[in-house]
Design a protein around this motif. Structure first.
Motif, PDB file in Angstrom:
ATOM      1  N   LEU A 353     -32.592  11.489  49.225  1.00 49.98           N
ATOM      2  CA  LEU A 353     -31.212  11.651  49.683  1.00 49.98           C
ATOM      3  C   LEU A 353     -30.684  10.431  50.425  1.00 49.98           C
ATOM      4  O   LEU A 353     -29.472  10.248  50.541  1.00 49.98           O
ATOM      5  CB  LEU A 353     -31.112  12.873  50.603  1.00 49.98           C
ATOM      6  CG  LEU A 353     -30.862  14.237  49.960  1.00 49.98           C
ATOM      7  CD1 LEU A 353     -30.883  15.320  51.018  1.00 49.98           C
ATOM      8  CD2 LEU A 353     -29.535  14.251  49.211  1.00 49.98           C
ATOM      9  N   SER A 354     -31.566   9.589  50.929  1.00 48.89           N
ATOM     10  CA  SER A 354     -31.133   8.440  51.734  1.00 48.89           C
ATOM     11  C   SER A 354     -30.679   7.254  50.893  1.00 48.89           C
ATOM     12  O   SER A 354     -30.191   6.262  51.449  1.00 48.89           O
ATOM     13  CB  SER A 354     -32.267   7.990  52.663  1.00 48.89           C
ATOM     14  OG  SER A 354     -32.555   8.976  53.627  1.00 48.89           O
ATOM     15  N   PHE A 355     -30.824   7.336  49.563  1.00 53.55           N
ATOM     16  CA  PHE A 355     -30.549   6.160  48.732  1.00 53.55           C
ATOM     17  C   PHE A 355     -29.151   5.592  48.962  1.00 53.55           C
ATOM     18  O   PHE A 355     -28.977   4.376  49.140  1.00 53.55           O
ATOM     19  CB  PHE A 355     -30.733   6.507  47.254  1.00 53.55           C
ATOM     20  CG  PHE A 355     -30.188   5.452  46.327  1.00 53.55           C
ATOM     21  CD1 PHE A 355     -30.802   4.219  46.215  1.00 53.55           C
ATOM     22  CD2 PHE A 355     -29.030   5.674  45.587  1.00 53.55           C
ATOM     23  CE1 PHE A 355     -30.288   3.234  45.380  1.00 53.55           C
ATOM     24  CE2 PHE A 355     -28.506   4.709  44.752  1.00 53.55           C
ATOM     25  CZ  PHE A 355     -29.140   3.474  44.645  1.00 53.55           C
ATOM     26  N   GLN A 356     -28.129   6.436  48.942  1.00 55.21           N
ATOM     27  CA  GLN A 356     -26.768   5.909  49.078  1.00 55.21           C
ATOM     28  C   GLN A 356     -26.540   5.300  50.458  1.00 55.21           C
ATOM     29  O   GLN A 356     -25.796   4.316  50.587  1.00 55.21           O
ATOM     30  CB  GLN A 356     -25.750   7.020  48.811  1.00 55.21           C
ATOM     31  CG  GLN A 356     -25.685   7.446  47.355  1.00 55.21           C
ATOM     32  CD  GLN A 356     -24.577   8.438  47.098  1.00 55.21           C
ATOM     33  OE1 GLN A 356     -23.391   8.105  47.179  1.00 55.21           O
ATOM     34  NE2 GLN A 356     -24.947   9.676  46.792  1.00 55.21           N
ATOM     35  N   TRP A 357     -27.143   5.892  51.491  1.00 53.14           N
ATOM     36  CA  TRP A 357     -26.997   5.313  52.832  1.00 53.14           C
ATOM     37  C   TRP A 357     -27.690   3.953  52.910  1.00 53.14           C
ATOM     38  O   TRP A 357     -27.159   3.012  53.526  1.00 53.14           O
ATOM     39  CB  TRP A 357     -27.557   6.266  53.879  1.00 53.14           C
ATOM     40  CG  TRP A 357     -26.916   7.616  53.894  1.00 53.14           C
ATOM     41  CD1 TRP A 357     -27.482   8.810  53.525  1.00 53.14           C
ATOM     42  CD2 TRP A 357     -25.569   7.935  54.285  1.00 53.14           C
ATOM     43  NE1 TRP A 357     -26.594   9.843  53.658  1.00 53.14           N
ATOM     44  CE2 TRP A 357     -25.401   9.338  54.127  1.00 53.14           C
ATOM     45  CE3 TRP A 357     -24.492   7.180  54.752  1.00 53.14           C
ATOM     46  CZ2 TRP A 357     -24.209   9.995  54.429  1.00 53.14           C
ATOM     47  CZ3 TRP A 357     -23.295   7.827  55.040  1.00 53.14           C
ATOM     48  CH2 TRP A 357     -23.159   9.205  54.876  1.00 53.14           C
ATOM     49  N   ARG A 358     -28.874   3.829  52.289  1.00 50.81           N
ATOM     50  CA  ARG A 358     -29.561   2.531  52.268  1.00 50.81           C
ATOM     51  C   ARG A 358     -28.725   1.498  51.526  1.00 50.81           C
ATOM     52  O   ARG A 358     -28.630   0.333  51.938  1.00 50.81           O
ATOM     53  CB  ARG A 358     -30.935   2.662  51.597  1.00 50.81           C
ATOM     54  CG  ARG A 358     -31.974   3.372  52.425  1.00 50.81           C
ATOM     55  CD  ARG A 358     -33.389   3.124  51.886  1.00 50.81           C
ATOM     56  NE  ARG A 358     -33.546   3.578  50.515  1.00 50.81           N
ATOM     57  CZ  ARG A 358     -33.887   4.811  50.171  1.00 50.81           C
ATOM     58  NH1 ARG A 358     -34.112   5.731  51.108  1.00 50.81           N
ATOM     59  NH2 ARG A 358     -34.023   5.145  48.900  1.00 50.81           N
ATOM     60  N   LEU A 383     -30.975  14.579  57.939  1.00 49.39           N
ATOM     61  CA  LEU A 383     -30.817  13.129  57.902  1.00 49.39           C
ATOM     62  C   LEU A 383     -29.959  12.648  59.063  1.00 49.39           C
ATOM     63  O   LEU A 383     -29.047  13.354  59.517  1.00 49.39           O
ATOM     64  CB  LEU A 383     -30.172  12.698  56.583  1.00 49.39           C
ATOM     65  CG  LEU A 383     -31.127  12.296  55.447  1.00 49.39           C
ATOM     66  CD1 LEU A 383     -32.052  13.432  55.090  1.00 49.39           C
ATOM     67  CD2 LEU A 383     -30.348  11.829  54.220  1.00 49.39           C
ATOM     68  N   ASP A 384     -30.237  11.439  59.510  1.00 52.12           N
ATOM     69  CA  ASP A 384     -29.486  10.814  60.607  1.00 52.12           C
ATOM     70  C   ASP A 384     -29.128   9.397  60.182  1.00 52.12           C
ATOM     71  O   ASP A 384     -29.652   8.413  60.716  1.00 52.12           O
ATOM     72  CB  ASP A 384     -30.335  10.807  61.876  1.00 52.12           C
ATOM     73  CG  ASP A 384     -29.508  10.594  63.138  1.00 52.12           C
ATOM     74  OD1 ASP A 384     -28.333  10.175  62.993  1.00 52.12           O
ATOM     75  OD2 ASP A 384     -30.023  10.827  64.230  1.00 52.12           O
ATOM     76  N   PRO A 385     -28.230   9.254  59.184  1.00 53.57           N
ATOM     77  CA  PRO A 385     -27.996   7.928  58.595  1.00 53.57           C
ATOM     78  C   PRO A 385     -27.450   6.904  59.575  1.00 53.57           C
ATOM     79  O   PRO A 385     -27.808   5.720  59.493  1.00 53.57           O
ATOM     80  CB  PRO A 385     -26.999   8.213  57.463  1.00 53.57           C
ATOM     81  CG  PRO A 385     -26.382   9.533  57.796  1.00 53.57           C
ATOM     82  CD  PRO A 385     -27.439  10.296  58.510  1.00 53.57           C
ATOM     83  N   ALA A 386     -26.575   7.310  60.484  1.00 57.65           N
ATOM     84  CA  ALA A 386     -26.002   6.336  61.423  1.00 57.65           C
ATOM     85  C   ALA A 386     -27.058   5.772  62.366  1.00 57.65           C
ATOM     86  O   ALA A 386     -26.914   4.657  62.877  1.00 57.65           O
ATOM     87  CB  ALA A 386     -24.869   6.983  62.218  1.00 57.65           C
ATOM     88  N   ARG A 387     -28.119   6.542  62.617  1.00 55.56           N
ATOM     89  CA  ARG A 387     -29.214   6.048  63.456  1.00 55.56           C
ATOM     90  C   ARG A 387     -30.200   5.216  62.648  1.00 55.56           C
ATOM     91  O   ARG A 387     -30.710   4.189  63.117  1.00 55.56           O
ATOM     92  CB  ARG A 387     -29.951   7.235  64.089  1.00 55.56           C
ATOM     93  CG  ARG A 387     -31.138   6.853  64.990  1.00 55.56           C
ATOM     94  CD  ARG A 387     -32.058   8.036  65.207  1.00 55.56           C
ATOM     95  NE  ARG A 387     -32.696   8.445  63.938  1.00 55.56           N
ATOM     96  CZ  ARG A 387     -33.352   9.581  63.775  1.00 55.56           C
ATOM     97  NH1 ARG A 387     -33.435  10.457  64.779  1.00 55.56           N
ATOM     98  NH2 ARG A 387     -33.909   9.870  62.614  1.00 55.56           N
ATOM     99  N   ASP A 388     -30.467   5.646  61.419  1.00 51.25           N
ATOM    100  CA  ASP A 388     -31.538   5.035  60.639  1.00 51.25           C
ATOM    101  C   ASP A 388     -31.103   3.788  59.879  1.00 51.25           C
ATOM    102  O   ASP A 388     -31.961   3.018  59.434  1.00 51.25           O
ATOM    103  CB  ASP A 388     -32.100   6.061  59.651  1.00 51.25           C
ATOM    104  CG  ASP A 388     -32.759   7.241  60.355  1.00 51.25           C
ATOM    105  OD1 ASP A 388     -33.146   7.086  61.535  1.00 51.25           O
ATOM    106  OD2 ASP A 388     -32.869   8.309  59.730  1.00 51.25           O
ATOM    107  N   GLN A 415     -22.226  11.810  63.551  1.00 49.69           N
ATOM    108  CA  GLN A 415     -22.896  10.615  63.051  1.00 49.69           C
ATOM    109  C   GLN A 415     -22.127   9.338  63.399  1.00 49.69           C
ATOM    110  O   GLN A 415     -22.709   8.360  63.853  1.00 49.69           O
ATOM    111  CB  GLN A 415     -23.051  10.705  61.522  1.00 49.69           C
ATOM    112  CG  GLN A 415     -24.076  11.708  61.050  1.00 49.69           C
ATOM    113  CD  GLN A 415     -25.492  11.276  61.372  1.00 49.69           C
ATOM    114  OE1 GLN A 415     -25.846  10.104  61.269  1.00 49.69           O
ATOM    115  NE2 GLN A 415     -26.309  12.233  61.787  1.00 49.69           N
ATOM    116  N   PHE A 416     -20.814   9.348  63.163  1.00 54.57           N
ATOM    117  CA  PHE A 416     -20.059   8.096  63.184  1.00 54.57           C
ATOM    118  C   PHE A 416     -19.072   7.970  64.333  1.00 54.57           C
ATOM    119  O   PHE A 416     -18.508   6.893  64.552  1.00 54.57           O
ATOM    120  CB  PHE A 416     -19.331   7.923  61.841  1.00 54.57           C
ATOM    121  CG  PHE A 416     -20.258   7.724  60.686  1.00 54.57           C
ATOM    122  CD1 PHE A 416     -20.807   6.486  60.431  1.00 54.57           C
ATOM    123  CD2 PHE A 416     -20.609   8.779  59.851  1.00 54.57           C
ATOM    124  CE1 PHE A 416     -21.674   6.287  59.367  1.00 54.57           C
ATOM    125  CE2 PHE A 416     -21.479   8.602  58.794  1.00 54.57           C
ATOM    126  CZ  PHE A 416     -22.021   7.353  58.550  1.00 54.57           C
TER     127      PHE A 416
END
Length: 670
Positions: A353-358, A383-388, A415-416
């Motif tokens: 699931l993290s692919f697009q955030w990466r 998931l915590d995309p803004a942190r990771d 998150q943002f």
């Protein structure tokens, strides 16, 4: 959460709204809307106190507003227009008569942009590719030279069976520059679905791949391409775009097509000359071929991308789409603003699931578009995309495709924070843009879309054609838009077009969504109006059901279907539940679901049955197949109610057919 101004707090409290964020979202730069309103004051002597007044002017003075869009963006016309609106009535509004132009001419930036990146492409079977505006222009010119050698000219149809790769954008712009008409299908669609679409436009050239990769699956499309070719009698040439190691017999290769350099060609065409044909999903019948014109798409996307999406030179857009979806056309139009676009070819959730955030971190995107199911899946997965990831360049998150629950707004805001605009919108293939959405100059209300787009006279009509506020009703557009369809292909008398949008309210566009507008203009869409659940005179949109049910622990997905009683009784309301982690749908979970529906929605909408389901059926663009599911449960075979090539996983419909057989043979009262 940002502290609202006293005026905003008072207005929102009076309307029963919860303000989530409010402008400015980025005080270090001037938004596209602010630049435009300064220009209006200087060049037109027009001053507006705020967004609401600007919107009212944009729908009250169509001539003034759309002429200002033309001038503000410097639309390059080969011959000038005689007036903005030749005819105003719908259907049949005539925009900018006398003008000739070309959409593709506006997609390559200025000479000084030649070294700036235009396209960044990521694929699951290729290395990343970058094209500058200068390289894009050169490839388009070469593709045009190749197409002209194949006899392609103004009005000819060029179709593509291609994934979301740079070659597809190059071919689209090349065809548009020649005045040819474009149509595309993703290679995930089977040959029958492709033929259903392409045979309607009688193409002369097909561009295709012979294979594609989706996640860890490599798919050979050689047999499918052969079947498509044999079913299109007007086809004269096939161009093979390499997408792996397989060759395609009896086809011109992409390098051969691009073999000769040249200068790009921009055929001057009338404002309403066909640019592309977009097809409806075809879930309940043959896909409708919606014709969009050069001028309408150009003006609408300039306005939408600069003012609502706030794309400016140097920005970067990432928004997953297949080439079948209208979002793909809007990706191409990011180039109109001298922004660059990130293309994803393959599974957007692979390997996780993290692919697009990466990818957003790696490419430094400023606007990221996501779907509600993806967003809610990220939330449920913790998931915590803004942190990771370093997502500090993102200024706006766009969300389209289906209604977004309030919890999704809260998760994005957590998150943002206050500095990123959460722009939830809704539009459609029919107008190739957003109808209701946000902008950098509007507040974001929890669980609500901020308001109608500029130039879009959107309202809610009751069954008598009266405007209603604060009630669920039909979404309508009461004034013409330049990007409304030119026509349906193969509909010479316009009857199919009229029946699709104007059969309920003569002279008023009925979009087919069920919407509620607040006193402040914000809105909530609760699903398609023909899938609204009416029990005992109380109407609830299916999206409201999903918001309530899918937030519960133990529920991964759901589908609600109302089987009406022909004798006028309450009918049967069935809720299908996909449990999380393959857990059981036991009495405890059923009780929790029922209690939630009773308290959050309505006691009258308690399901008569709550049944387990392995998978919810979706279209390939992520919409739940509610109406086909209903017809299957009433005894019709899946292949008779839906084009299976438009379904993401046809096995999900097979399961429903099995349940329908059980229902038919269940003794009464059991």
């Amino acid at each position: 959460m940002a502290s609202p101004t006293p005026d905003l707090a008072a207005r929102s409290a009076a309307a029963g709204l919860v303000p989530l964020t409010s402008p400015p979202y980025d005080s270090s730069r001037e938004s596209g809307v602010r630049s435009y309103t300064r220009w209006l004051e200087t060049e037109r002597g027009l001053r507006f106190s705020g967004w609401d007044e600007l919107w009212r002017w944009s729908v009250a003075d169509l001539d003034g507003f759309w002429a200002s869009i033309w001038d503000y963006f410097g639309v390059r016309a080969h011959t000038p227009y005689e007036k903005v609106l030749g005819r105003r009535e719908m259907p049949g509004a005539e925009w900018f008569p006398g003008a000739t132009l070309n959409y593709a001419e506006h997609a390559f930036g200025l000479p000084e942009d030649a070294e700036q990146v235009a396209i960044v492409a990521y694929s699951q079977n290729r290395r990343p590719i970058e094209l500058t505006f200068g390289e894009l222009r050169d490839q388009v010119a070469r593709a045009q030279a190749g197409l002209r050698r194949l006899g392609v000219g103004r009005g000819d149809r060029v179709v593509a069976y291609l994934p979301n790769i740079p070659e597809t954008m190059v071919a689209y712009l090349a065809a548009a520059g020649l005045g040819a008409v474009w149509a595309a299908c993703s290679p995930e669609i089977g040959p029958a679905g492709v033929v259903d679409r392409f045979e309607q436009v009688e193409p002369t050239v097909l561009l295709t791949v012979s294979e594609y990769t989706y996640g860890d699956k490599h798919v050979d499309r050689g047999a499918a391409v052969a079947e498509i070719r044999s079913a299109l009698p007007t086809l004269k040439h096939v161009v093979h775009v390499p997408n792996g190691s397989r060759e395609l017999p009896d086809a011109l290769s992409w390098p051969e097509l691009l073999g000769e350099p040249g200068d790009p060609v921009f055929e001057p065409v009338p404002f309403d000359h066909p640019l592309c044909v977009l097809f409806t999903s075809g879930t309940t019948g043959r896909p409708k071929p919606i014709v969009h014109g050069h001028g309408g798409v150009l003006l609408e996307h300039l306005k939408n991308h600069a003012f609502h999406w706030d794309l400016q030179p140097g920005d970067r857009l990432l928004w997953f789409s297949t080439t079948t979806w209208m979002v793909w056309n809007t990706l191409v139009s990011a180039l109109l603003t001298r922004s660059s676009v990130v293309l994803i070819d393959g599974d957007p959730t692979y390997p996780d699931l993290s692919f697009q955030w990466r990818l957003a971190e790696r490419t430094g995107v400023t606007l990221m578009g996501i779907s509600p199911p993806f967003l809610m899946a990220c939330r449920k997965a913790g998931l915590d995309p803004a942190r990771d990831f370093d997502l500090s360049r993102i200024r706006q998150i766009g969300v389209v495709g289906s209604p977004l629950a309030a919890e999704g707004y809260r998760w994005l805001h957590a998150q943002f924070g206050d500095d990123v605009l959460i722009n939830v919108g809704s539009g459609g293939t029919d107008v190739c843009t957003g109808i209701v959405q946000g902008s950098p100059e509007q507040p974001v209300w929890l669980g609500e879309m901020s308001g109608p787009s500029l130039g879009v006279d959107a309202k809610a009509f009751d069954e008598n054609g009266e405007v209603v506020v604060g009630e669920l009703a039909e979404l309508v557009i009461t004034s013409p838009m330049p990007s409304m369809p030119v026509a349906f292909w193969g509909d010479p008398d316009g009857s199919r077009y009229r029946d699709a949008y104007f059969d309920t309210y003569p002279g008023v566009w009925r979009h087919g969504d069920w919407i509620r507008f607040s006193e402040l203009g914000s809105s909530v869409i609760t699903g398609r109006s023909d899938a609204t659940l009416n029990r005992g005179g109380i109407r609830i949109g299916t999206a409201e059901f999903y918001r309530a049910v899918e937030e519960l622990d133990g529920v991964a997905d759901s589908l609600v279907v109302h089987l009406e009683d022909a004798a006028g009784g309450p009918g049967e309301l069935i809720l299908f539940v996909v449990t999380a982690g393959r857990g059981p749908l036991d009495d405890a979970l059923r009780d929790t679901i029922a209690r939630t529906i009773r308290t959050r929605l309505s006691p009258r909408h308690l399901p008569d049955r709550i049944l387990p389901l392995a998978k919810v059926p979706y279209t390939r663009t992520g919409k739940k197949l509610e109406l086909p599911a209903k017809r299957i449960l009433l005894g019709e075979a899946p292949h008779t109610v839906v084009n299976l090539d438009a379904v993401a996983d046809p096995d999900a419909l097979t399961a429903l057919a099995g349940l329908a057989r059980q229902r038919t043979h269940t003794p009464e009262g059991s």
